[in-house]
Write an enzyme that holds these catalytic residues in place. Sequence first.
Site, mmCIF file in Angstrom:
data_model
loop_
_atom_site.group_PDB
_atom_site.id
_atom_site.type_symbol
_atom_site.label_atom_id
_atom_site.label_comp_id
_atom_site.label_asym_id
_atom_site.label_seq_id
_atom_site.Cartn_x
_atom_site.Cartn_y
_atom_site.Cartn_z
ATOM 1 N N THR A 221 -4.569 2.654 67.549
ATOM 2 C CA THR A 221 -4.556 4.109 67.566
ATOM 3 C C THR A 221 -5.997 4.555 67.811
ATOM 4 O OG1 THR A 221 -3.755 6.118 66.459
ATOM 5 C CG2 THR A 221 -4.708 4.401 65.040
ATOM 6 N N TYR A 222 -6.340 5.778 67.414
ATOM 7 C CA TYR A 222 -7.704 6.260 67.605
ATOM 8 C C TYR A 222 -8.128 7.074 66.392
ATOM 9 C CZ TYR A 222 -5.287 10.519 69.051
ATOM 10 O OH TYR A 222 -4.472 11.616 69.089
ATOM 11 N N LYS B 241 -15.869 -2.627 60.923
ATOM 12 C CA LYS B 241 -14.569 -2.552 60.257
ATOM 13 C C LYS B 241 -14.705 -1.864 58.920
ATOM 14 C CE LYS B 241 -14.325 -6.961 57.774
ATOM 15 N NZ LYS B 241 -13.474 -8.117 57.487
ATOM 16 N N GLY C 76 1.512 10.638 63.310
ATOM 17 C CA GLY C 76 2.385 10.422 64.455
ATOM 18 C C GLY C 76 3.148 9.127 64.299
ATOM 19 N N ALA C 77 3.361 8.409 65.406
ATOM 20 C CA ALA C 77 4.137 7.167 65.384
ATOM 21 C C ALA C 77 3.543 6.137 64.422
ATOM 22 C CB ALA C 77 4.222 6.586 66.790
ATOM 23 N N ALA C 78 2.213 6.128 64.257
ATOM 24 C CA ALA C 78 1.559 5.178 63.352
ATOM 25 C C ALA C 78 2.024 5.359 61.909
ATOM 26 C CB ALA C 78 0.040 5.314 63.441
ATOM 27 N N SER D 27 -2.656 9.507 65.444
ATOM 28 C CA SER D 27 -4.021 9.030 65.281
ATOM 29 C C SER D 27 -4.193 8.506 63.867
ATOM 30 C CB SER D 27 -5.002 10.184 65.502
ATOM 31 O OG SER D 27 -4.640 11.260 64.646
#
Length: 128
Positions: free
Chosen positions: A57-58, A9, A73-75, A25
Amino acid sequence: MQIEMLKCKLHMAAVTQAELWYDGSCAIDQDLVELAGLREFEKIDIYNVSNGERFHTYVILAERGSGIISMNGAAARRVQVGDRIIIASYAQMTEAEADTFKPKLVYLDEHNRVERSTNTIPVQLAEA
């Protein structure tokens, strides 16, 4: 039996950018990706400490040494620049592997500079 364990993390990273019209992403400074043991295109969980949002996400790479943590993007709709987040990745392993596995835990300051790195979390104590 396979169990899912915390692999690594980035703790308390600060969001530096939110780019709605960029490929979806999370762009992360390449130095931080390597230090945490992440990989490009690896699935990650994002825990937004500032607003309670949690999502997947990635990883994509951001400029090495830049301190960039960009939600794309959506994030981008789940964060604000300056939010503090936890970026976590998990791994499947056997119980025998889990007995000796140590996650990579990287703690960041508000400028995404490394404060410390460890592989343990102290036992939480009861309040006095």
